[in-house]
Design a protein around this motif. Sequence first.
Motif, short mmCIF file in Angstrom:
data_model
loop_
_atom_site.label_atom_id
_atom_site.label_comp_id
_atom_site.label_asym_id
_atom_site.label_seq_id
_atom_site.Cartn_x
_atom_site.Cartn_y
_atom_site.Cartn_z
N GLU A 11 14.84 -43.16 45.66
CA GLU A 11 13.69 -43.08 46.55
C GLU A 11 13.66 -41.74 47.28
O GLU A 11 12.60 -41.13 47.43
N TRP A 12 14.83 -41.29 47.74
CA TRP A 12 14.88 -40.02 48.46
C TRP A 12 14.45 -38.87 47.55
O TRP A 12 13.75 -37.97 47.98
N THR A 13 14.86 -38.93 46.30
CA THR A 13 14.44 -37.91 45.33
C THR A 13 12.92 -37.91 45.20
O THR A 13 12.30 -36.84 45.13
N LYS A 14 12.31 -39.08 45.20
CA LYS A 14 10.84 -39.16 45.13
C LYS A 14 10.18 -38.57 46.37
O LYS A 14 9.18 -37.85 46.26
N VAL A 15 10.74 -38.85 47.54
CA VAL A 15 10.20 -38.29 48.79
C VAL A 15 10.34 -36.77 48.77
O VAL A 15 9.39 -36.05 49.13
N LEU A 16 11.50 -36.26 48.34
CA LEU A 16 11.71 -34.82 48.26
C LEU A 16 10.76 -34.18 47.25
O LEU A 16 10.32 -33.05 47.43
N SER A 17 10.45 -34.89 46.17
CA SER A 17 9.62 -34.35 45.10
C SER A 17 8.12 -34.43 45.39
O SER A 17 7.34 -33.73 44.75
N GLY A 18 7.72 -35.25 46.34
CA GLY A 18 6.30 -35.43 46.62
C GLY A 18 5.54 -34.14 46.91
O GLY A 18 4.49 -33.88 46.31
N PRO A 19 6.03 -33.28 47.79
CA PRO A 19 5.33 -32.02 48.06
C PRO A 19 5.24 -31.11 46.83
O PRO A 19 4.21 -30.49 46.58
N ALA A 20 6.32 -31.04 46.05
CA ALA A 20 6.29 -30.22 44.83
C ALA A 20 5.33 -30.81 43.81
O ALA A 20 4.65 -30.07 43.08
N SER A 21 5.24 -32.13 43.75
CA SER A 21 4.28 -32.77 42.85
C SER A 21 2.85 -32.43 43.26
O SER A 21 2.00 -32.19 42.40
N ALA A 22 2.60 -32.40 44.57
CA ALA A 22 1.27 -32.03 45.05
C ALA A 22 0.94 -30.59 44.69
O ALA A 22 -0.16 -30.28 44.23
N GLY A 23 1.90 -29.69 44.89
CA GLY A 23 1.69 -28.30 44.52
C GLY A 23 1.47 -28.14 43.02
O GLY A 23 0.60 -27.38 42.58
N SER A 24 2.24 -28.87 42.24
CA SER A 24 2.10 -28.81 40.78
C SER A 24 0.77 -29.40 40.33
O SER A 24 0.17 -28.93 39.35
N TYR A 25 0.28 -30.40 41.06
CA TYR A 25 -1.02 -31.00 40.75
C TYR A 25 -2.13 -29.95 40.90
O TYR A 25 -3.00 -29.83 40.04
N VAL A 26 -2.07 -29.16 41.96
CA VAL A 26 -3.06 -28.10 42.17
C VAL A 26 -2.91 -27.03 41.10
O VAL A 26 -3.89 -26.54 40.54
N LEU A 27 -1.68 -26.67 40.79
CA LEU A 27 -1.42 -25.67 39.76
C LEU A 27 -2.00 -26.12 38.41
O LEU A 27 -2.62 -25.34 37.70
N ALA A 28 -1.82 -27.40 38.09
CA ALA A 28 -2.33 -27.93 36.82
C ALA A 28 -3.85 -28.07 36.82
O ALA A 28 -4.47 -28.08 35.76
N ALA A 29 -4.45 -28.15 37.99
CA ALA A 29 -5.90 -28.31 38.07
C ALA A 29 -6.64 -27.08 37.55
O ALA A 29 -7.74 -27.19 37.01
N LEU A 34 -0.20 -15.88 33.41
CA LEU A 34 1.23 -15.85 33.72
C LEU A 34 1.51 -15.34 35.13
O LEU A 34 2.27 -15.95 35.87
N THR A 35 0.88 -14.25 35.52
CA THR A 35 1.15 -13.72 36.87
C THR A 35 0.65 -14.67 37.95
O THR A 35 1.27 -14.80 39.00
N GLY A 36 -0.46 -15.35 37.69
CA GLY A 36 -0.97 -16.33 38.65
C GLY A 36 -0.05 -17.52 38.79
O GLY A 36 0.21 -18.01 39.89
N LYS A 132 -5.72 -15.34 42.62
CA LYS A 132 -7.15 -15.40 42.32
C LYS A 132 -7.38 -16.06 40.98
O LYS A 132 -6.58 -15.92 40.05
N GLU A 133 -8.48 -16.76 40.88
CA GLU A 133 -8.85 -17.46 39.65
C GLU A 133 -10.12 -16.85 39.07
O GLU A 133 -11.05 -16.53 39.80
N GLY A 134 -10.15 -16.70 37.76
CA GLY A 134 -11.37 -16.31 37.07
C GLY A 134 -11.68 -14.84 37.02
O GLY A 134 -12.71 -14.44 36.53
N GLY A 135 -10.80 -14.00 37.50
CA GLY A 135 -11.06 -12.56 37.45
C GLY A 135 -10.59 -11.96 36.14
O GLY A 135 -10.09 -12.63 35.24
N PHE A 136 -10.74 -10.65 36.05
CA PHE A 136 -10.29 -9.92 34.87
C PHE A 136 -9.50 -8.71 35.33
O PHE A 136 -10.01 -7.87 36.08
N LEU A 137 -8.24 -8.63 34.93
CA LEU A 137 -7.36 -7.52 35.29
C LEU A 137 -7.30 -7.29 36.80
O LEU A 137 -7.27 -6.16 37.28
N GLY A 138 -7.32 -8.38 37.54
CA GLY A 138 -7.20 -8.28 38.98
C GLY A 138 -8.50 -8.05 39.73
O GLY A 138 -8.52 -7.94 40.94
N PHE A 139 -9.60 -7.96 39.01
CA PHE A 139 -10.90 -7.72 39.65
C PHE A 139 -11.74 -8.99 39.59
O PHE A 139 -11.74 -9.69 38.59
#
Length: 173
Positions: A11-29, A34-36, A132-139
């Motif tokens: 259970e403690w591992t799940k509590v510790l992992s919750g914030p990282a799961s939320a961050g990974s959820y946004v990343l997967a969205a 690669l740099t992003g 940033k999302e959706g740009g090209f070469l940083g622009f």
Amino acid sequence: MALKDNFTPEEWTKVLSGPASAGSYVLAASPSGLTGIIAEAAAMTRELLDGAKGSSTPLLQAISESLQPEALKEQPKPERRRFNTLDEAKSALLNEVRQAMWLGQTKTSPEDVEAYKTYVLDVAQKVAGAAKEGGFLGFGGEQVSQAERDALEELKTTLGMNAGSSPTLPPTT
């Protein structure tokens, strides 16, 4: 008795992992290049470590202690899974956030739960704003994509932080 003792090691591992799961959820969205992805992962790591430091709530204090290098060696490692699609990964990650919230709600104080919700959302928001999302070469592009905004709203609903949203339901298995 330490607050952490209210939880089994799993259970403690799940509590510790919750914030990282939320961050990974946004990343997967809205997967970036690669740099992003590197920038988003670095932002998640920084917020995971810094976000719980100095908190006055017992839950975030215990999380901060558990994220110290010497304590991490003692933590059981979460199981590694493979997903066939991003949607499958997102569903599993959101369920992990649900499980972590449910454990927090059933085994800690309301103050701890509110602080944990904020911590989880802060991690996700740092990931969303890291590249940033959706740009090209940083622009061009936008700092937070619509898919990331939608993911943040879904997390707020899961955490019970949207007006009219109910608290987290027991997790599905």
